[in-house]
Scaffold this motif. Structure first.
Motif, PDB file in Angstrom:
ATOM      1  N   ARG A 258       0.846  -1.187   0.000  1.00  0.00           N
ATOM      2  CA  ARG A 258       0.000   0.000   0.000  1.00  0.00           C
ATOM      3  C   ARG A 258       0.889   1.247   0.000  1.00  0.00           C
ATOM      4  O   ARG A 258       1.820   1.355   0.791  1.00  0.00           O
ATOM      5  CB  ARG A 258      -0.926   0.017   1.222  1.00  0.00           C
ATOM      6  CG  ARG A 258      -2.105  -0.919   1.108  1.00  0.00           C
ATOM      7  CD  ARG A 258      -3.100  -0.677   2.249  1.00  0.00           C
ATOM      8  NE  ARG A 258      -4.332  -1.392   2.049  1.00  0.00           N
ATOM      9  CZ  ARG A 258      -4.528  -2.651   2.412  1.00  0.00           C
ATOM     10  NH1 ARG A 258      -3.538  -3.317   2.984  1.00  0.00           N
ATOM     11  NH2 ARG A 258      -5.676  -3.239   2.188  1.00  0.00           N
ATOM     12  N   ARG A 260       1.170   5.646  -0.144  1.00  0.00           N
ATOM     13  CA  ARG A 260       0.534   6.955  -0.029  1.00  0.00           C
ATOM     14  C   ARG A 260       1.191   7.866  -1.057  1.00  0.00           C
ATOM     15  O   ARG A 260       2.409   8.037  -1.066  1.00  0.00           O
ATOM     16  CB  ARG A 260       0.684   7.549   1.370  1.00  0.00           C
ATOM     17  CG  ARG A 260      -0.171   8.809   1.565  1.00  0.00           C
ATOM     18  CD  ARG A 260      -0.176   9.324   2.987  1.00  0.00           C
ATOM     19  NE  ARG A 260       1.089   9.965   3.318  1.00  0.00           N
ATOM     20  CZ  ARG A 260       1.918   9.543   4.258  1.00  0.00           C
ATOM     21  NH1 ARG A 260       1.648   8.446   4.949  1.00  0.00           N
ATOM     22  NH2 ARG A 260       3.050  10.187   4.501  1.00  0.00           N
ATOM     23  N   PHE A 269      -3.677  10.365  -1.618  1.00  0.00           N
ATOM     24  CA  PHE A 269      -4.590   9.228  -1.480  1.00  0.00           C
ATOM     25  C   PHE A 269      -3.786   7.944  -1.377  1.00  0.00           C
ATOM     26  O   PHE A 269      -2.571   7.933  -1.594  1.00  0.00           O
ATOM     27  CB  PHE A 269      -5.576   9.161  -2.654  1.00  0.00           C
ATOM     28  CG  PHE A 269      -4.922   8.875  -3.975  1.00  0.00           C
ATOM     29  CD1 PHE A 269      -4.937   7.600  -4.515  1.00  0.00           C
ATOM     30  CD2 PHE A 269      -4.291   9.881  -4.681  1.00  0.00           C
ATOM     31  CE1 PHE A 269      -4.326   7.330  -5.719  1.00  0.00           C
ATOM     32  CE2 PHE A 269      -3.683   9.625  -5.892  1.00  0.00           C
ATOM     33  CZ  PHE A 269      -3.700   8.353  -6.410  1.00  0.00           C
ATOM     34  N   ARG A 270      -4.466   6.866  -1.033  1.00  0.00           N
ATOM     35  CA  ARG A 270      -3.840   5.544  -0.939  1.00  0.00           C
ATOM     36  C   ARG A 270      -3.994   4.801  -2.260  1.00  0.00           C
ATOM     37  O   ARG A 270      -5.053   4.852  -2.890  1.00  0.00           O
ATOM     38  CB  ARG A 270      -4.464   4.723   0.183  1.00  0.00           C
ATOM     39  CG  ARG A 270      -4.182   5.235   1.577  1.00  0.00           C
ATOM     40  CD  ARG A 270      -4.364   4.129   2.611  1.00  0.00           C
ATOM     41  NE  ARG A 270      -5.602   3.398   2.420  1.00  0.00           N
ATOM     42  CZ  ARG A 270      -6.774   3.728   2.975  1.00  0.00           C
ATOM     43  NH1 ARG A 270      -6.848   4.797   3.745  1.00  0.00           N
ATOM     44  NH2 ARG A 270      -7.859   2.996   2.773  1.00  0.00           N
ATOM     45  N   ALA A 271      -2.933   4.122  -2.660  1.00  0.00           N
ATOM     46  CA  ALA A 271      -2.956   3.327  -3.881  1.00  0.00           C
ATOM     47  C   ALA A 271      -2.198   2.038  -3.625  1.00  0.00           C
ATOM     48  O   ALA A 271      -1.663   1.822  -2.533  1.00  0.00           O
ATOM     49  CB  ALA A 271      -2.323   4.112  -5.035  1.00  0.00           C
ATOM     50  N   GLN A 291     -12.789   4.758 -11.337  1.00  0.00           N
ATOM     51  CA  GLN A 291     -12.236   4.879  -9.984  1.00  0.00           C
ATOM     52  C   GLN A 291     -12.284   6.316  -9.447  1.00  0.00           C
ATOM     53  O   GLN A 291     -11.895   6.556  -8.313  1.00  0.00           O
ATOM     54  CB  GLN A 291     -10.790   4.365  -9.967  1.00  0.00           C
ATOM     55  CG  GLN A 291     -10.687   2.868 -10.233  1.00  0.00           C
ATOM     56  CD  GLN A 291      -9.266   2.409 -10.524  1.00  0.00           C
ATOM     57  OE1 GLN A 291      -8.380   3.215 -10.796  1.00  0.00           O
ATOM     58  NE2 GLN A 291      -9.046   1.102 -10.465  1.00  0.00           N
ATOM     59  N   ALA A 342     -12.384  12.890  -6.110  1.00  0.00           N
ATOM     60  CA  ALA A 342     -11.444  12.117  -5.293  1.00  0.00           C
ATOM     61  C   ALA A 342     -11.155  10.818  -6.030  1.00  0.00           C
ATOM     62  O   ALA A 342     -11.843  10.471  -6.994  1.00  0.00           O
ATOM     63  CB  ALA A 342     -12.034  11.840  -3.909  1.00  0.00           C
ATOM     64  N   GLU A 344     -10.732   6.708  -5.545  1.00  0.00           N
ATOM     65  CA  GLU A 344     -11.081   5.614  -4.635  1.00  0.00           C
ATOM     66  C   GLU A 344      -9.820   4.979  -4.043  1.00  0.00           C
ATOM     67  O   GLU A 344      -8.912   4.581  -4.765  1.00  0.00           O
ATOM     68  CB  GLU A 344     -11.875   4.565  -5.434  1.00  0.00           C
ATOM     69  CG  GLU A 344     -12.407   3.415  -4.634  1.00  0.00           C
ATOM     70  CD  GLU A 344     -13.179   2.447  -5.516  1.00  0.00           C
ATOM     71  OE1 GLU A 344     -13.432   1.325  -5.030  1.00  0.00           O
ATOM     72  OE2 GLU A 344     -13.515   2.786  -6.655  1.00  0.00           O
ATOM     73  N   ASP A 345      -9.755   4.926  -2.711  1.00  0.00           N
ATOM     74  CA  ASP A 345      -8.566   4.373  -2.046  1.00  0.00           C
ATOM     75  C   ASP A 345      -8.323   2.924  -2.425  1.00  0.00           C
ATOM     76  O   ASP A 345      -9.260   2.129  -2.594  1.00  0.00           O
ATOM     77  CB  ASP A 345      -8.722   4.466  -0.524  1.00  0.00           C
ATOM     78  CG  ASP A 345      -8.354   5.846   0.008  1.00  0.00           C
ATOM     79  OD1 ASP A 345      -7.688   6.599  -0.709  1.00  0.00           O
ATOM     80  OD2 ASP A 345      -8.765   6.173   1.142  1.00  0.00           O
ATOM     81  N   ASP A 346      -7.034   2.558  -2.557  1.00  0.00           N
ATOM     82  CA  ASP A 346      -6.588   1.183  -2.825  1.00  0.00           C
ATOM     83  C   ASP A 346      -7.115   0.622  -4.144  1.00  0.00           C
ATOM     84  O   ASP A 346      -7.208  -0.597  -4.309  1.00  0.00           O
ATOM     85  CB  ASP A 346      -6.970   0.249  -1.677  1.00  0.00           C
ATOM     86  CG  ASP A 346      -6.210   0.563  -0.396  1.00  0.00           C
ATOM     87  OD1 ASP A 346      -5.180   1.252  -0.473  1.00  0.00           O
ATOM     88  OD2 ASP A 346      -6.649   0.115   0.685  1.00  0.00           O
ATOM     89  N   SER A 347      -7.485   1.494  -5.061  1.00  0.00           N
ATOM     90  CA  SER A 347      -7.926   1.006  -6.364  1.00  0.00           C
ATOM     91  C   SER A 347      -6.933   1.402  -7.462  1.00  0.00           C
ATOM     92  O   SER A 347      -6.711   0.642  -8.397  1.00  0.00           O
ATOM     93  CB  SER A 347      -9.316   1.565  -6.698  1.00  0.00           C
ATOM     94  OG  SER A 347      -9.289   2.979  -6.760  1.00  0.00           O
TER      95      SER A 347
END
Length: 352
Positions: A258, A260, A269-271, A291, A342, A344-347
């Motif tokens: 993961r 940042r 955001f998180r990816a 996304q 925004a 989408e986190d972790d996408s």
């Protein structure tokens, strides 16, 4: 461990001064569907033709069911490779009936007449053409002619089915329905398939694994989900589906992959990230249009264009110096042509 239906070992083919296929390694398991996907000239059809026996490798080897079929010094004739083949033009004989078209390969092989009838009738039932045995191809639709060609390729019970752009001559609606039918039929019959196409949707629907090719080499091999969601290179990200590639800086990376990320346009955001990443380095973030979220508190973007496509809207946005393609089922709220976006986190997926 099961013997692969097909194994390519460092396959090379040179035409003129160009290496059309440049060191290809690939194995196809029993019952597996592998799709070679890439732009024109990437070497996918040349690879298929070497497997079929129409071209001989300059280097490397082709193994079929564990036996050598081709190398620079040896080539098993196409008719002895026990392959089924389907190509862009269905190559059904217009003067023969559906039954005669499908039975041809069995007749050449010297199969008994009663066995030919049994196998042809069974195959016509599998491809939903029972009741059409006495018809000529001119009396059939394009989709039905496609099924005749497929039945003819499968009736000899090949160890591997080769398909080169088999749906490209169909209109868009029929192509969409035929790829679903083809996938269902493959599952019923269980034949291994090597399928060549430049159509991303076909590859995503049909493949167990996709081989993305570029310049005669493999860019990435993976499941459709891996190829779409976790591309390893910018080329794969842009070739498969639609992708926004946004520049940024990787601020942190944990042991689970993961990341940042702070985009140059401002948002953090998180990816998810693959190998070759480290905190502090510059990166590109692959963000698919679906996304992108529209919610208060996000970054401010300017709306440049809206297209209505029935099931959804396609939006072109400007976020800082970057252009974004986004999808939305309903038009998001905006003020003076600006809206809040925004990711989408972790996408999203991070590339070095």
């Amino acid at each position: 461990m099961a013997v692969p239906r097909l194994e390519l070992r460092h396959l090379v083919k040179t035409l003129g001064a160009s290496r059309i296929v440049d060191g290809l390694d690939l194995a196809i398991a029993p019952g597996e569907v592998v799709v070679l996907l890439g732009p024109s000239g990437c070497g996918k059809t040349t690879t298929l033709r070497m497997v079929a026996g129409f071209l001989q490798p300059d280097e490397g080897e082709v193994h079929l069911a564990g036996r050598l079929a081709a190398s620079a010094r040896f080539a098993l004739p196409p008719e002895k490779r026990h392959l089924g083949m389907m190509f862009q033009n269905y190559a059904v004989w217009p003067h023969k009936t559906v039954f005669q078209n499908v039975a041809y390969g069995l007749q050449v092989a010297g199969i008994a007449r009663d066995e030919i009838r049994r196998r042809v009738e069974r195959m016509l039932a599998i491809v939903d053409l029972d009741g059409h045995a006495g018809r000529k191809p001119a009396d059939l639709s394009g989709g039905q002619q496609q099924r005749v060609a497929l039945a003819r390729a499968l009736v000899t019970e090949p160890s591997l089915l080769l398909l080169d752009e088999p749906l490209s001559n169909l209109d868009a609606a029929l192509r969409q329905s035929m790829r679903v039918e083809l996938k269902a039929l493959q599952r019923r019959v269980g034949v291994s398939m090597l399928y060549v196409t430049h159509d991303q949707d076909e590859a995503l629907v049909l493949a167990d694994r996709i081989v993305v090719m570029r310049g005669g080499r493999i860019e990435q091999i993976g499941t459709p989900e891996d190829i779409y969601r976790r591309p390893r290179t910018r080329f794969v990200a842009e070739f498969i589906g639609r992708a926004n590639l946004l520049p940024g800086t990787l601020e942190a990376l944990d042991g689970q992959g993961r990341a940042r990320v702070r985009l140059d346009a401002g948002p953090v955001f998180r990816a998810l990230g693959g190998p070759g990443l480290a905190a502090g380095q510059r990166c590109q973030v692959v963000v698919r249009p679906e996304q992108i979220l529209f919610a208060p508190g996000g970054a401010e973007a300017r709306l440049c264009q809206t297209l209505f496509l029935g099931s959804h809207y396609e939006l072109t946005l400007e976020l800082g110096e970057s252009r974004l393609q986004a999808e939305a089922r309903h038009l998001p709220a905006m003020q003076d042509g600006r809206l809040s976006v925004a990711i989408e986190d972790d996408s999203a997926w991070v590339l070095p």
